[in-house]
Design a protein around this motif. Structure first.
Motif, mmCIF file in Angstrom:
data_model
loop_
_atom_site.group_PDB
_atom_site.id
_atom_site.type_symbol
_atom_site.label_atom_id
_atom_site.label_comp_id
_atom_site.label_asym_id
_atom_site.label_seq_id
_atom_site.Cartn_x
_atom_site.Cartn_y
_atom_site.Cartn_z
ATOM 1 N N UNK A 8 -67.331 138.392 -42.234
ATOM 2 C CA UNK A 8 -68.097 139.311 -43.076
ATOM 3 C C UNK A 8 -67.161 140.342 -43.691
ATOM 4 N N UNK A 9 -67.196 140.489 -45.034
ATOM 5 C CA UNK A 9 -66.352 141.503 -45.682
ATOM 6 C C UNK A 9 -66.907 142.905 -45.460
ATOM 7 N N UNK A 13 -68.034 146.883 -50.188
ATOM 8 C CA UNK A 13 -67.110 146.287 -51.155
ATOM 9 C C UNK A 13 -67.858 145.383 -52.125
ATOM 10 N N UNK A 14 -67.185 144.973 -53.184
ATOM 11 C CA UNK A 14 -67.766 144.016 -54.122
ATOM 12 C C UNK A 14 -68.054 142.689 -53.449
ATOM 13 N N UNK A 15 -67.159 142.269 -52.569
ATOM 14 C CA UNK A 15 -67.387 141.016 -51.831
ATOM 15 C C UNK A 15 -68.619 141.130 -50.942
ATOM 16 N N UNK A 16 -68.780 142.300 -50.325
ATOM 17 C CA UNK A 16 -69.956 142.537 -49.494
ATOM 18 C C UNK A 16 -71.233 142.505 -50.312
ATOM 19 N N UNK A 17 -71.191 143.069 -51.508
ATOM 20 C CA UNK A 17 -72.374 143.073 -52.376
ATOM 21 C C UNK A 17 -72.760 141.655 -52.777
ATOM 22 N N UNK A 18 -71.777 140.841 -53.129
ATOM 23 C CA UNK A 18 -72.059 139.463 -53.530
ATOM 24 C C UNK A 18 -72.572 138.662 -52.338
ATOM 25 N N UNK A 43 -64.534 136.865 -56.944
ATOM 26 C CA UNK A 43 -65.111 137.282 -55.663
ATOM 27 C C UNK A 43 -65.612 136.076 -54.893
ATOM 28 N N UNK A 44 -66.287 135.155 -55.569
ATOM 29 C CA UNK A 44 -66.778 133.948 -54.902
ATOM 30 C C UNK A 44 -65.610 133.124 -54.377
ATOM 31 N N UNK A 45 -64.545 133.034 -55.146
ATOM 32 C CA UNK A 45 -63.354 132.302 -54.708
ATOM 33 C C UNK A 45 -62.790 132.906 -53.429
ATOM 34 N N UNK A 46 -62.740 134.240 -53.356
ATOM 35 C CA UNK A 46 -62.223 134.876 -52.138
ATOM 36 C C UNK A 46 -63.185 134.705 -50.967
ATOM 37 N N UNK A 47 -64.500 134.707 -51.236
ATOM 38 C CA UNK A 47 -65.455 134.454 -50.153
ATOM 39 C C UNK A 47 -65.275 133.046 -49.586
ATOM 40 N N UNK A 48 -64.937 132.110 -50.448
ATOM 41 C CA UNK A 48 -64.709 130.736 -49.993
ATOM 42 C C UNK A 48 -63.397 130.601 -49.215
ATOM 43 N N UNK A 49 -62.316 131.109 -49.794
ATOM 44 C CA UNK A 49 -60.986 130.878 -49.226
ATOM 45 C C UNK A 49 -60.615 131.840 -48.101
ATOM 46 N N UNK A 50 -60.812 133.115 -48.321
ATOM 47 C CA UNK A 50 -60.374 134.115 -47.349
ATOM 48 C C UNK A 50 -61.406 134.361 -46.252
ATOM 49 N N UNK A 52 -64.175 132.226 -45.658
ATOM 50 C CA UNK A 52 -64.661 130.934 -45.153
ATOM 51 C C UNK A 52 -66.167 130.735 -45.321
ATOM 52 N N UNK A 53 -66.758 131.263 -46.384
ATOM 53 C CA UNK A 53 -68.176 131.033 -46.667
ATOM 54 C C UNK A 53 -68.297 129.801 -47.559
ATOM 55 N N UNK A 54 -69.167 128.855 -47.222
ATOM 56 C CA UNK A 54 -69.306 127.619 -48.016
ATOM 57 C C UNK A 54 -70.195 127.829 -49.250
ATOM 58 N N UNK A 55 -69.728 128.624 -50.174
ATOM 59 C CA UNK A 55 -70.509 128.924 -51.378
ATOM 60 C C UNK A 55 -70.527 127.696 -52.275
#
Length: 130
Positions: A8-9, A13-18, A43-50, A52-55
């Motif tokens: 969880x970010x 943060x923007x990542x948290x908002x998304x 942001x979605x790319x970082x949620x996937x890679x950093x 580990x969310x399967x967006x």
């Protein structure tokens, strides 16, 4: 290969908002606008890679506001991921995020002090020319 546990970010943060929009299953068009120069795709790319969310990404052709052809993209999380996240630590993360947002909004609602003045400030006394 086993998938990694999602991280969880930061709550504000923007990542948290998304991530909060993705976990809430709300319509993304009603979400707050992102601030700064970071795109939603980044942001979605970082949620996937950093994190580990399967967006999941679904892109399709659409018309732009000026009539030209463009692409529209919809992001989502699988239902089983959302359910597992909200049953686990995701529910607490969402509650903490809501609390942090309320505190941030409350801090922004306070009137700002006048520039250059402190509450205990007094004008300087003029010297006596006696």
């Amino acid at each position: 290969m086993a998938s990694k546990k999602p991280i969880y970010p930061g709550a504000t943060t923007g990542r948290g908002a998304v991530l909060a929009v993705l976990l809430s299953q709300d319509d993304q068009s009603g979400a707050e606008p992102l601030q700064g120069r970071v795109t939603l795709a980044a942001i979605v790319k970082s949620l996937k890679r950093k994190y580990h969310w399967p967006v999941e990404t679904n892109s399709f052709p659409a018309n732009g506001p000026d009539g030209r052809a463009t692409w529209a993209t919809v992001y989502s999380l699988p239902e089983k991921v959302v359910t597992a996240a909200l049953k686990g630590e995701g529910g607490q993360w969402m509650a903490d995020r809501a609390l942090a947002r309320r505190a941030r909004v409350a801090a922004l609602d306070k009137p700002a002090p006048r520039a250059g003045m402190r509450p205990e400030w007094r004008p300087p006394e003029e010297p006596d020319d006696a």
